[in-house]
Design an enzyme around this catalytic site. Sequence first.
Site, PDB file in Angstrom:
ATOM      1  N   THR A 188      -1.035   9.598  11.421  1.00  0.00           N
ATOM      2  CA  THR A 188      -1.643   9.290  10.118  1.00  0.00           C
ATOM      3  C   THR A 188      -2.360  10.498   9.533  1.00  0.00           C
ATOM      4  O   THR A 188      -2.447  10.642   8.311  1.00  0.00           O
ATOM      5  CB  THR A 188      -2.630   8.111  10.222  1.00  0.00           C
ATOM      6  OG1 THR A 188      -3.715   8.439  11.095  1.00  0.00           O
ATOM      7  CG2 THR A 188      -1.932   6.863  10.725  1.00  0.00           C
ATOM      8  N   MET A 233      -3.822   8.633   4.847  1.00  0.00           N
ATOM      9  CA  MET A 233      -3.304   7.311   4.478  1.00  0.00           C
ATOM     10  C   MET A 233      -3.059   6.492   5.749  1.00  0.00           C
ATOM     11  O   MET A 233      -1.949   6.013   6.011  1.00  0.00           O
ATOM     12  CB  MET A 233      -2.043   7.471   3.650  1.00  0.00           C
ATOM     13  CG  MET A 233      -2.241   8.279   2.375  1.00  0.00           C
ATOM     14  SD  MET A 233      -3.280   7.429   1.151  1.00  0.00           S
ATOM     15  CE  MET A 233      -2.054   6.399   0.342  1.00  0.00           C
ATOM     16  N   HIS A 234      -4.140   6.308   6.513  1.00  0.00           N
ATOM     17  CA  HIS A 234      -4.018   5.652   7.816  1.00  0.00           C
ATOM     18  C   HIS A 234      -3.351   4.282   7.702  1.00  0.00           C
ATOM     19  O   HIS A 234      -2.316   4.021   8.312  1.00  0.00           O
ATOM     20  CB  HIS A 234      -5.401   5.469   8.448  1.00  0.00           C
ATOM     21  CG  HIS A 234      -6.180   6.718   8.651  1.00  0.00           C
ATOM     22  ND1 HIS A 234      -5.795   7.700   9.537  1.00  0.00           N
ATOM     23  CD2 HIS A 234      -7.350   7.129   8.103  1.00  0.00           C
ATOM     24  CE1 HIS A 234      -6.697   8.679   9.526  1.00  0.00           C
ATOM     25  NE2 HIS A 234      -7.643   8.355   8.658  1.00  0.00           N
ATOM     26  N   ASP A 235      -3.998   3.383   6.960  1.00  0.00           N
ATOM     27  CA  ASP A 235      -3.576   1.977   6.951  1.00  0.00           C
ATOM     28  C   ASP A 235      -2.247   1.748   6.234  1.00  0.00           C
ATOM     29  O   ASP A 235      -1.397   1.001   6.743  1.00  0.00           O
ATOM     30  CB  ASP A 235      -4.676   1.112   6.349  1.00  0.00           C
ATOM     31  CG  ASP A 235      -5.919   1.082   7.225  1.00  0.00           C
ATOM     32  OD1 ASP A 235      -5.829   1.476   8.410  1.00  0.00           O
ATOM     33  OD2 ASP A 235      -6.992   0.677   6.734  1.00  0.00           O
TER      34      ASP A 235
END
Length: 305
Positions: A188, A233-235
């Site tokens: 991520t 933009m982890h999620d």
Amino acid sequence: MIPTIIDCDPGLDDVMALLLGARTLDLVGITVTHGNAPLAATTHNARQAVELAGITHIPLAAGMARPLLRAPHHALEIHGAGGLGGHTLPEPSVPLNSQHAVDFIIAQSHRVPGLHLAPIGPLTNIAAALLKDPTLPERIAQICLMGGSTTSGNTTAAAEFNIYADAEAAHIVFTSGIPIKMVGLNVTRQVTATPDRLAQVRAIGTRTARVAAGLLEFLGAQVRRFGLPGGAMHDPLAVAALVAPDVVAFEPMHVAVELRGEHTYGMTVCDARPSRSAPPNAEVAVAVCPERFWELFLETLATYP
């Protein structure tokens, strides 16, 4: 489309994940947990997000307000006051589902064949559902989660935030027998909302895109003090990994969650050795195509009002 419940703790990047998931998944519900902010704030933020996007038809259920065993741990230093960077969105009117999130997850597992779970916050709701209904793994096709890392953490040197926030819950999930895809910091961190990407978001020109750009801009300002080029933009990457197999590459590993280490609590110990003593219990993300992610995200964002 894949029938899915997104379990979240909004949080700036959670909003991006909801925007992506509502258009690319058969999103049968959104459940909310503690995490980036206290539960009252994350629930309020989730209600604001679904109204912003015009997806108020999707059931929204509030869940666990604290970890299973430990004191709550939040990330307001990254996500700002209330969890949305201090942004003021219209006061939401969408009602919450009458069921607690744990009961909602269990009920939907009976109603929806092939149900997937996409937890992008601490895993407390999922673990609590497993504890309440030990037969739940028989009815969940897959969990695709954002959490952990094959390398370093972000909350401590060893631990990523979502796992650290309730490592006992994460241990329950990783030992549940449900097929798991783990999308961790090692991938991520490679997908960031740089100024060039923010310009692409703004260029869409819609109300939703302008709000998204503002949220991502705040996130970027918070993390640039750590030398990062923009907010990761982890999620939304965990959602993208579920809907677009060409975005993220995975390898089978055995993942153990550290529960006792003085300096390593919440660490995901990912064992990829051929000689590992325990069989794989997860597919762990090892590579990502940022260009493909941004193509998917921008195309999806452009469909909103």
